[in-house]
Design a protein around this motif. Structure first.
Motif, PDB file in Angstrom:
ATOM      1  N   LEU A 103      33.875  -0.588  79.284  1.00 19.92           N
ATOM      2  CA  LEU A 103      33.374  -1.935  79.019  1.00 19.92           C
ATOM      3  C   LEU A 103      32.524  -2.438  80.176  1.00 19.92           C
ATOM      4  CD1 LEU A 103      33.264  -4.577  77.397  1.00 19.92           C
ATOM      5  CD2 LEU A 103      35.431  -5.229  78.492  1.00 19.92           C
ATOM      6  N   ARG A 104      32.968  -2.184  81.402  1.00 21.46           N
ATOM      7  CA  ARG A 104      32.210  -2.638  82.571  1.00 21.46           C
ATOM      8  C   ARG A 104      30.841  -1.962  82.623  1.00 21.46           C
ATOM      9  NH1 ARG A 104      31.218  -5.733  85.256  1.00 21.46           N
ATOM     10  NH2 ARG A 104      31.339  -4.922  87.378  1.00 21.46           N
ATOM     11  N   GLU A 105      30.784  -0.700  82.235  1.00 16.75           N
ATOM     12  CA  GLU A 105      29.495  -0.010  82.240  1.00 16.75           C
ATOM     13  C   GLU A 105      28.549  -0.634  81.214  1.00 16.75           C
ATOM     14  OE1 GLU A 105      27.713   4.495  81.561  1.00 16.75           O
ATOM     15  OE2 GLU A 105      29.799   4.227  82.209  1.00 16.75           O
ATOM     16  N   ILE A 106      29.064  -0.952  80.032  1.00 19.93           N
ATOM     17  CA  ILE A 106      28.256  -1.614  79.012  1.00 19.93           C
ATOM     18  C   ILE A 106      27.818  -2.991  79.494  1.00 19.93           C
ATOM     19  CG2 ILE A 106      28.332  -2.620  76.694  1.00 19.93           C
ATOM     20  CD1 ILE A 106      30.289  -0.324  75.961  1.00 19.93           C
ATOM     21  N   ARG A 134      33.063   4.526  74.675  1.00 18.64           N
ATOM     22  CA  ARG A 134      34.410   5.007  74.375  1.00 18.64           C
ATOM     23  C   ARG A 134      34.843   4.654  72.950  1.00 18.64           C
ATOM     24  NH1 ARG A 134      39.604   3.111  74.725  1.00 18.64           N
ATOM     25  NH2 ARG A 134      41.192   4.632  75.391  1.00 18.64           N
ATOM     26  N   SER A 135      34.505   3.468  72.504  1.00 17.64           N
ATOM     27  CA  SER A 135      34.915   2.999  71.184  1.00 17.64           C
ATOM     28  C   SER A 135      34.150   3.721  70.085  1.00 17.64           C
ATOM     29  CB  SER A 135      34.685   1.487  71.071  1.00 17.64           C
ATOM     30  OG  SER A 135      34.915   1.029  69.766  1.00 17.64           O
ATOM     31  N   ASP A 136      34.691   3.700  68.865  1.00 17.05           N
ATOM     32  CA  ASP A 136      33.954   4.251  67.731  1.00 17.05           C
ATOM     33  C   ASP A 136      32.941   3.241  67.191  1.00 17.05           C
ATOM     34  OD1 ASP A 136      35.794   2.498  66.712  1.00 17.05           O
ATOM     35  OD2 ASP A 136      36.739   3.910  65.326  1.00 17.05           O
ATOM     36  N   HIS A 137      32.882   2.051  67.806  1.00 20.18           N
ATOM     37  CA  HIS A 137      31.881   1.038  67.469  1.00 20.18           C
ATOM     38  C   HIS A 137      30.812   0.982  68.563  1.00 20.18           C
ATOM     39  CE1 HIS A 137      33.648  -1.317  64.057  1.00 20.18           C
ATOM     40  NE2 HIS A 137      34.730  -0.654  64.444  1.00 20.18           N
ATOM     41  N   ARG A 138      29.603   0.738  68.161  1.00 17.96           N
ATOM     42  CA  ARG A 138      28.548   0.435  69.126  1.00 17.96           C
ATOM     43  C   ARG A 138      28.669  -1.025  69.562  1.00 17.96           C
ATOM     44  NH1 ARG A 138      24.040   3.821  69.190  1.00 17.96           N
ATOM     45  NH2 ARG A 138      24.002   5.411  67.548  1.00 17.96           N
ATOM     46  N   PRO A 139      28.375  -1.330  70.808  1.00 19.50           N
ATOM     47  CA  PRO A 139      28.225  -2.737  71.183  1.00 19.50           C
ATOM     48  C   PRO A 139      26.921  -3.270  70.581  1.00 19.50           C
ATOM     49  CG  PRO A 139      27.738  -1.298  73.062  1.00 19.50           C
ATOM     50  CD  PRO A 139      28.190  -0.413  71.950  1.00 19.50           C
ATOM     51  N   ILE A 140      26.913  -4.524  70.212  1.00 21.49           N
ATOM     52  CA  ILE A 140      25.680  -5.162  69.747  1.00 21.49           C
ATOM     53  C   ILE A 140      25.355  -6.309  70.697  1.00 21.49           C
ATOM     54  CG2 ILE A 140      25.951  -4.461  67.345  1.00 21.49           C
ATOM     55  CD1 ILE A 140      26.991  -7.256  66.695  1.00 21.49           C
TER      56      ILE A 140
END
Length: 312
Positions: free
Chosen positions: A20-23, A223-229
């Motif tokens: 999350l921090r990288e995103i 990491r998640s199976d979802h992309r961040p938007i």
């Protein structure tokens, strides 16, 4: 303003927080809406500290699933309106009533038998306050069949129920740039691969008018199976401003100047000869030649005439 939304699939591990921090560092959002955090209030507060955000609203997880948080920096004036297991509803204060708006982070019901509850709650939210409104998150549903790849076809009635809910609430999909699909299920021995567009942002017309340069981008996931938007309310502003630079055009004053005919004829003949009779290129060459002539000859003559008048 940049608003990041992500279904995290759990934030209880150090690896998940690092991802999350990288995103976050890649996109530098002022607001983050995170779903499926699997965090209680204490865990959410630790996450706020780890992500260097200033404020937080929490809808606690039951310990196994769910959990929503909305985090923001102090530069954003945001206050809670409503909290539910499926949404966090907030007011973003502008300088006045004309620039204030409503931000709702949503997490749609994942089970088939409960999807109708998402649409009922959306309609309830719509009825509470009438103002500029944007809703972002994992809706757990698609609008159209082309937003799904692999697996069994989505029953039409489910997609229609989603479209009806948006229509009843005066909301429209904001579209996106990037990959179409925001969720994936990897192929395995037990299941085939599948991709769907489950994450999106929708707004009403008055919000879209307030932010005409807004854009939603489907980002690369980790990491998640979802992309961040990422919803950026100023994404197209630089492009729009560059287009406002005054275009060079034909000046009527040139017709009164001696030598204009010679400039046109020379540029026209040269271009036709060099470009095999291409008229479009010839017109462009004439335009370029006229502006060069205007800048190097006419402007210089006007400056000299002005200077002569001041010394007499």
């Amino acid at each position: 303003m940049r608003i990041l939304s992500l279904n995290c699939r759990g934030l209880g591990s150090a690896a998940a927080v690092r991802a999350l921090r990288e995103i976050q560092e890649r996109n530098n959002p002022q607001v983050m809406f995170l779903s499926e955090t699997h965090l209680n209030k204490e865990g959410a507060e630790r996450l706020r500290v780890q992500t260097y955000m200033d404020e937080i609203i929490v809808a606690e997880s039951d310990g196994r699933s769910g959990g929503l948080v909305m985090l923001w920096k102090n530069e954003v004036k945001l206050q809670e309106i409503n909290i539910h297991t499926n949404y966090i509803d907030a007011l973003v204060d502008g300088d006045d009533d004309e620039t204030s708006w409503r931000l709702t982070g949503i997490y749609g019901e994942p089970s088939w038998e409960n999807k109708y509850k998402t649409w009922e709650r959306l309609r309830e939210l719509h009825g509470l306050i009438e103002m500029r409104w944007v809703v972002i998150g994992d809706w757990n549903e698609i609008l159209y069949s082309h937003e799904k790849e692999g697996g069994n076809p989505r029953p039409m009635q489910y997609m229609q129920a989603f479209r009806n809910a948006l229509s009843d609430c005066g909301l429209e999909d904001l579209g996106y740039i990037g990959d179409t699909f925001t969720w994936r299920r990897k192929r395995s021995r037990r299941a085939s691969g599948m991709r769907e567009r489950l994450d999106r942002a929708c707004s009403n017309e008055t919000w879209a008018q307030l932010f005409p340069y807004a854009c939603l981008s489907n980002q690369e996931g980790l990491r998640s199976d979802h992309r961040p938007i990422l919803l950026d309310t100023e994404y197209y502003k630089a492009t729009a401003m560059s287009r406002k630079v005054r275009r060079k055009r034909f000046e009527g004053k040139w017709l009164k100047e001696e030598g204009v005919g010679e400039v046109v004829q020379a540029a026209w003949d040269a271009s036709l000869s060099e470009n095999g009779g291409d008229v479009t290129r010839a017109v462009a060459s004439v335009q370029k030649a006229l502006h060069a002539w205007d800048g190097t000859v006419l402007k210089k003559t006007e400056s000299q005439a002005k200077g002569f008048g001041e010394t007499t």
